[in-house]
Design an enzyme around this catalytic site. Sequence first.
Site, PDB file in Angstrom:
ATOM      1  N   LYS A  13      -6.176  -7.144  -7.471  1.00  0.00           N
ATOM      2  CA  LYS A  13      -4.868  -7.586  -6.932  1.00  0.00           C
ATOM      3  C   LYS A  13      -4.880  -7.544  -5.397  1.00  0.00           C
ATOM      4  CE  LYS A  13      -2.411  -4.385  -9.043  1.00  0.00           C
ATOM      5  NZ  LYS A  13      -3.501  -3.621  -9.682  1.00  0.00           N
ATOM      6  N   ARG A  88       5.936  -1.777 -11.525  1.00  0.00           N
ATOM      7  CA  ARG A  88       4.953  -1.127 -12.400  1.00  0.00           C
ATOM      8  C   ARG A  88       5.629  -0.511 -13.623  1.00  0.00           C
ATOM      9  NH1 ARG A  88       0.789   0.103  -8.320  1.00  0.00           N
ATOM     10  NH2 ARG A  88      -1.009   1.166  -9.200  1.00  0.00           N
ATOM     11  N   ARG A 127     -16.023   1.665  -5.118  1.00  0.00           N
ATOM     12  CA  ARG A 127     -15.517   0.848  -4.002  1.00  0.00           C
ATOM     13  C   ARG A 127     -15.200   1.680  -2.757  1.00  0.00           C
ATOM     14  NH1 ARG A 127      -9.605  -1.232  -6.328  1.00  0.00           N
ATOM     15  NH2 ARG A 127      -8.556   0.780  -6.120  1.00  0.00           N
ATOM     16  N   ARG A 161     -10.899   5.870  -1.255  1.00  0.00           N
ATOM     17  CA  ARG A 161      -9.604   6.424  -1.654  1.00  0.00           C
ATOM     18  C   ARG A 161      -9.821   7.687  -2.478  1.00  0.00           C
ATOM     19  NH1 ARG A 161      -6.157   1.526  -4.119  1.00  0.00           N
ATOM     20  NH2 ARG A 161      -5.430   3.264  -5.400  1.00  0.00           N
ATOM     21  N   ARG A 172      -5.026   6.430 -14.362  1.00  0.00           N
ATOM     22  CA  ARG A 172      -4.328   5.259 -13.809  1.00  0.00           C
ATOM     23  C   ARG A 172      -4.312   4.109 -14.819  1.00  0.00           C
ATOM     24  NH1 ARG A 172      -7.654   4.777  -8.498  1.00  0.00           N
ATOM     25  NH2 ARG A 172      -6.468   2.881  -8.112  1.00  0.00           N
TER      26      ARG A 172
HETATM   27  P1  AMP Z   1      -2.445   1.289  -6.045  1.00  0.00           P
HETATM   28  O1  AMP Z   1      -2.967   1.260  -4.647  1.00  0.00           O
HETATM   29  O2  AMP Z   1      -1.565   0.136  -6.357  1.00  0.00           O
HETATM   30  O3  AMP Z   1      -3.560   1.476  -7.057  1.00  0.00           O
HETATM   31  O4  AMP Z   1      -1.491   2.584  -6.151  1.00  0.00           O
HETATM   32  C1  AMP Z   1      -2.016   3.892  -5.925  1.00  0.00           C
HETATM   33  C2  AMP Z   1      -1.055   4.912  -6.500  1.00  0.00           C
HETATM   34  O5  AMP Z   1       0.214   4.824  -5.820  1.00  0.00           O
HETATM   35  C3  AMP Z   1      -0.713   4.755  -7.969  1.00  0.00           C
HETATM   36  O6  AMP Z   1      -1.686   5.350  -8.825  1.00  0.00           O
HETATM   37  C4  AMP Z   1       0.642   5.460  -8.040  1.00  0.00           C
HETATM   38  O7  AMP Z   1       0.497   6.871  -8.012  1.00  0.00           O
HETATM   39  C5  AMP Z   1       1.283   5.057  -6.724  1.00  0.00           C
HETATM   40  N1  AMP Z   1       2.056   3.790  -6.855  1.00  0.00           N
HETATM   41  C6  AMP Z   1       1.802   2.609  -6.241  1.00  0.00           C
HETATM   42  N2  AMP Z   1       2.710   1.679  -6.563  1.00  0.00           N
HETATM   43  C7  AMP Z   1       3.567   2.271  -7.424  1.00  0.00           C
HETATM   44  C8  AMP Z   1       4.710   1.832  -8.143  1.00  0.00           C
HETATM   45  N3  AMP Z   1       5.164   0.558  -8.036  1.00  0.00           N
HETATM   46  N4  AMP Z   1       5.353   2.725  -8.927  1.00  0.00           N
HETATM   47  C9  AMP Z   1       4.935   3.989  -9.049  1.00  0.00           C
HETATM   48  N5  AMP Z   1       3.845   4.482  -8.420  1.00  0.00           N
HETATM   49  C10 AMP Z   1       3.160   3.628  -7.610  1.00  0.00           C
END
Ligand code: AMP
Length: 214
Positions: A13, A88, A127, A161, A172
């Site tokens: 994404k 989400r 990554r 990360r 996740r």
């Molecule tokens: P991402 O970079 O999108 O993989 O997000 C990393 C982490 O941020 C996720 O595993 C969640 O802990 C938190 N997070 C990001 N976006 C959301 C969301 N829309 N709702 C809840 N938690 C989020």
Amino acid sequence: MKLILLGPPGAGKGTQAKRLEENYGVIQISTGDMLREEVEAKSKIGGQAKELMDAGDLVPDEMIIDLIASCIDKHECQKGFILDGFPRTTPQAVALDKMFDEKGLELDLVIEIKVDDEAMVERISGRYTCSKCGAGYHDSFQKPETEGVCDNCGGTDFSRRSDDNAETVRSRLLAYHEQTEPIISYYKKKGFLKSIDGMTAIDDVTKQLKELIG
Ligand code: AMP
């Protein structure tokens, strides 16, 4: 253009949103990036989010909805945006609908990037990004041409990360299936949903996206 990219962690994404940003002059809104900035800045939100993020759990809906509401109002989002990592959960999708109604905005498309779970663990665990320009690399699939030097900016400092490890990735993915997948049918019923194959090469995924967006 107002677009939502859906898909599990590792589906691509973020990578694709950045490419669309350059191609269509719209803004990528990544809630994960916003939260990581809050953590980095040691803000109150960052403090509340860090532990949940490191465990691979979602942060509370209210926290993320507030972040999105203030972001969409910003001037740079007026030309359009790509939501990456939001919504989400069903309450987040409902809150977004309400926000769009109140602001007189219209959603154009929701694109689901379909991938296999097992491949995601390997994709995510390997990554890393250039700390200077943010270019993405992978231990197996996308190494820089000269080891240790960023192809894009020549930077030599890279970062991973803290939640990109095999154990957290599994949590996740579980959070995705349990909490995020239900919104696929939510958008399908509303007639916004299109799906593409995310298991092909990065350039091919971009091509599929562009064909849908037009
Ligand atoms: P991402 O970079 O999108 O993989 O997000 C990393 C982490 O941020 C996720 O595993 C969640 O802990 C938190 N997070 C990001 N976006 C959301 C969301 N829309 N709702 C809840 N938690 C989020």
